[in-house]
Design a protein around this motif. Structure first.
Motif, PDB file in Angstrom:
ATOM      1  N   THR A  82       0.928  -1.121  -0.100  1.00 40.11           N
ATOM      2  CA  THR A  82      -0.151   0.013   0.095  1.00 40.11           C
ATOM      3  C   THR A  82       0.803   1.187   0.016  1.00 40.11           C
ATOM      4  O   THR A  82       0.214   2.433  -0.387  1.00 40.11           O
ATOM      5  CB  THR A  82      -1.026   0.246   1.334  1.00 40.11           C
ATOM      6  OG1 THR A  82      -0.256  -0.084   2.235  1.00 40.11           O
ATOM      7  CG2 THR A  82      -2.274  -1.056   1.155  1.00 40.11           C
ATOM      8  N   ILE A  83       2.065   1.172   0.408  1.00 38.61           N
ATOM      9  CA  ILE A  83       2.999   2.583   0.428  1.00 38.61           C
ATOM     10  C   ILE A  83       3.434   2.812  -0.882  1.00 38.61           C
ATOM     11  O   ILE A  83       3.318   3.998  -1.026  1.00 38.61           O
ATOM     12  CB  ILE A  83       4.179   2.170   1.290  1.00 38.61           C
ATOM     13  CG1 ILE A  83       3.842   1.623   2.917  1.00 38.61           C
ATOM     14  CG2 ILE A  83       5.146   3.445   1.251  1.00 38.61           C
ATOM     15  CD1 ILE A  83       2.974   2.819   3.639  1.00 38.61           C
TER      16      ILE A  83
ATOM     17  N   GLY B 281      -2.614  -1.627   8.213  1.00 44.35           N
ATOM     18  CA  GLY B 281      -2.641  -0.655   7.175  1.00 44.35           C
ATOM     19  C   GLY B 281      -3.886  -0.486   6.534  1.00 44.35           C
ATOM     20  O   GLY B 281      -3.981  -0.116   5.208  1.00 44.35           O
TER      21      GLY B 281
ATOM     22  N   ASP C 194       1.238   5.106  12.322  1.00 48.81           N
ATOM     23  CA  ASP C 194       1.748   3.557  12.622  1.00 48.81           C
ATOM     24  C   ASP C 194       1.552   3.272  13.934  1.00 48.81           C
ATOM     25  O   ASP C 194       2.215   2.446  14.746  1.00 48.81           O
ATOM     26  CB  ASP C 194       3.306   3.611  12.279  1.00 48.81           C
ATOM     27  CG  ASP C 194       3.978   4.539  12.827  1.00 48.81           C
ATOM     28  OD1 ASP C 194       3.517   5.471  13.876  1.00 48.81           O
ATOM     29  OD2 ASP C 194       5.234   4.827  12.564  1.00 48.81           O
TER      30      ASP C 194
ATOM     31  N   LYS D 105      -6.361  11.658   0.914  1.00 43.75           N
ATOM     32  CA  LYS D 105      -6.468  11.426   2.180  1.00 43.75           C
ATOM     33  C   LYS D 105      -7.694  11.280   2.664  1.00 43.75           C
ATOM     34  O   LYS D 105      -8.111  12.297   3.565  1.00 43.75           O
ATOM     35  CB  LYS D 105      -5.606  12.367   2.911  1.00 43.75           C
ATOM     36  CG  LYS D 105      -5.169  11.731   4.203  1.00 43.75           C
ATOM     37  CD  LYS D 105      -3.832  12.457   4.849  1.00 43.75           C
ATOM     38  CE  LYS D 105      -3.552  11.989   6.466  1.00 43.75           C
ATOM     39  NZ  LYS D 105      -2.406  12.708   6.758  1.00 43.75           N
TER      40      LYS D 105
ATOM     41  N   THR E  58      -4.185   8.268   9.010  1.00 41.14           N
ATOM     42  CA  THR E  58      -3.291   7.193   8.975  1.00 41.14           C
ATOM     43  C   THR E  58      -2.355   7.430  10.004  1.00 41.14           C
ATOM     44  O   THR E  58      -1.894   8.505  10.536  1.00 41.14           O
ATOM     45  CB  THR E  58      -2.597   6.924   7.708  1.00 41.14           C
ATOM     46  OG1 THR E  58      -1.912   7.981   7.255  1.00 41.14           O
ATOM     47  CG2 THR E  58      -3.771   6.534   6.630  1.00 41.14           C
TER      48      THR E  58
ATOM     49  N   ASN F  51      -6.796   5.066   1.954  1.00 44.14           N
ATOM     50  CA  ASN F  51      -6.718   6.276   1.032  1.00 44.14           C
ATOM     51  C   ASN F  51      -6.015   6.235  -0.181  1.00 44.14           C
ATOM     52  O   ASN F  51      -5.768   6.899  -1.443  1.00 44.14           O
ATOM     53  CB  ASN F  51      -5.252   7.046   1.970  1.00 44.14           C
ATOM     54  CG  ASN F  51      -5.936   7.514   3.210  1.00 44.14           C
ATOM     55  OD1 ASN F  51      -7.251   7.686   3.382  1.00 44.14           O
ATOM     56  ND2 ASN F  51      -5.259   7.764   4.169  1.00 44.14           N
ATOM     57  N   ARG F  52      -5.300   4.816  -0.497  1.00 43.91           N
ATOM     58  CA  ARG F  52      -4.753   4.471  -1.777  1.00 43.91           C
ATOM     59  C   ARG F  52      -5.778   4.325  -2.895  1.00 43.91           C
ATOM     60  O   ARG F  52      -5.921   4.836  -3.983  1.00 43.91           O
ATOM     61  CB  ARG F  52      -3.784   3.315  -1.883  1.00 43.91           C
ATOM     62  CG  ARG F  52      -2.271   3.829  -1.347  1.00 43.91           C
ATOM     63  CD  ARG F  52      -1.639   4.280  -2.577  1.00 43.91           C
ATOM     64  NE  ARG F  52      -0.134   4.554  -2.336  1.00 43.91           N
ATOM     65  CZ  ARG F  52       0.669   5.012  -3.053  1.00 43.91           C
ATOM     66  NH1 ARG F  52       0.404   5.409  -4.443  1.00 43.91           N
ATOM     67  NH2 ARG F  52       1.835   5.022  -2.851  1.00 43.91           N
TER      68      ARG F  52
ATOM     69  N   SER G  85      -5.996   2.099   6.900  1.00 40.79           N
ATOM     70  CA  SER G  85      -6.344   3.424   6.462  1.00 40.79           C
ATOM     71  C   SER G  85      -5.378   3.829   5.240  1.00 40.79           C
ATOM     72  O   SER G  85      -6.027   4.373   4.347  1.00 40.79           O
ATOM     73  CB  SER G  85      -5.790   4.320   7.939  1.00 40.79           C
ATOM     74  OG  SER G  85      -6.896   4.120   8.775  1.00 40.79           O
ATOM     75  N   THR G  86      -4.139   3.349   5.071  1.00 42.17           N
ATOM     76  CA  THR G  86      -3.361   3.743   4.047  1.00 42.17           C
ATOM     77  C   THR G  86      -3.894   2.876   2.685  1.00 42.17           C
ATOM     78  O   THR G  86      -3.843   3.378   1.588  1.00 42.17           O
ATOM     79  CB  THR G  86      -1.863   3.083   4.235  1.00 42.17           C
ATOM     80  OG1 THR G  86      -1.546   3.568   5.351  1.00 42.17           O
ATOM     81  CG2 THR G  86      -0.983   3.540   3.178  1.00 42.17           C
TER      82      THR G  86
END
Length: 284
Positions: free
Chosen positions: A89-90, A134, A152, A146, A150, A140-141, A136-137
């Motif tokens: 996802t990053i 992960g 950690d 956004k 998000t 968002n993706r 939320s990320t």
């Protein structure tokens, strides 16, 4: 490996009810797992709650997992109503597959609605997963902006909300209250080393020693390369000390700051600097 986290049956019962109520509103469930620990990062009630509801299993953080084992997991998880996708996802890798697979899983259901004269609509999806996996990320993706907060820190998401993506999906986020079950100390250890639980609730030094021992047995060459060592001390406590000396993590008197070395080892493991590993292996 003593990790002080309680698994409250009352909280789990409430979470189960919330998910079951929301399930009536959705066409497909997205279950996020950590690709490094697909078993340890799951909630044991999910299969029971979802039943045969169409499900896309998102093997997140796949860039940190062993790619060949991730493929084995995808095959092992595959069912007529379940498909697994490896995602980062990053970087956004694998995300284009998500709407395609969701559409495929609900195609028959959508065709039935069309046959009854219903107008085409977005596919309604619920996003599930334990805290810090992960979600939320991921949302968002998919949304392209956004949409959710998000972080950690486990448990950032607090309430339910519907979010429309740029494509053909509507997403229902759920609070990160579906905790794993910690009865097996190995599960607690794996969640600790991958960063799924707060460091305040476990002994960082003990967890890093266990991880270091495993890395030294599993992939000694990577450790030698990363910490510029010709040989690895077979005792984890001494190996940790040697790493501290190499990295200059010392306190007054030339002693190694063991806490800082432990944090370094966990940080570098979580960032993939010590190699790509999968700690939960698929059934043979």
């Amino acid at each position: 490996m003593d990790i002080q986290i309680q698994w409250f049956p009352g909280h789990m019962a409430k979470a189960k009810r919330q998910v079951q109520d929301a399930l009536k509103l959705v066409d497909v469930a997205f279950e996020l797992l950590d690709a490094r620990i697909p078993v340890s990062s799951s909630n044991p009630m999910i299969d029971q709650i979802l039943g045969q509801k169409p499900r896309v299993i998102i093997l997140n953080k796949s860039d940190l997992a062993d790619p060949s084992i991730t493929k084995q997991w995808q095959r092992a998880l595959d069912r007529p109503y379940i498909k697994a996708i490896a995602v980062d996802t990053i970087k956004g890798e694998g995300l284009k597959e998500v709407p395609r697979v969701a559409s495929m899983l609900v195609a028959e259901q959508m065709a039935k609605l069309a046959a009854k004269g219903r107008r085409p609509r977005a596919i309604r999806c619920m996003v599930l997963g334990i805290p810090n996996v992960g979600k939320s990320t991921f949302i968002n993706r998919l949304v392209g902006r956004k949409a959710t907060k998000t972080g950690d820190t486990p448990g950032v998401t607090k309430g339910q909300q519907w979010i429309r993506t740029q494509g053909s999906l509507e997403l229902l986020d759920t609070p990160g209250i579906l905790w794993p079950k910690f009865e097996d100390p190995e599960v607690g250890y794996k969640l600790a080393v991958t960063g799924a639980i707060k460091e305040q609730v476990f002994d960082i030094y003990e967890v890093s020693l266990k991880l270091l021992q495993w890395l030294a047995e599993y992939n000694p060459e990577k450790l030698k390369e990363r910490y510029r060592m010709n040989e690895l001390n077979p005792e984890a406590t001494k190996l940790l000390w040697d790493i501290g000396v190499k990295r200059g993590l010392l306190v007054s008197g030339g002693l190694v700051d063991e806490s800082k070395v432990a944090q370094l080892i966990l940080k570098e493991f979580r960032e993939g600097l010590l190699g790509r590993y999968t700690l939960d292996l698929p059934p043979m």
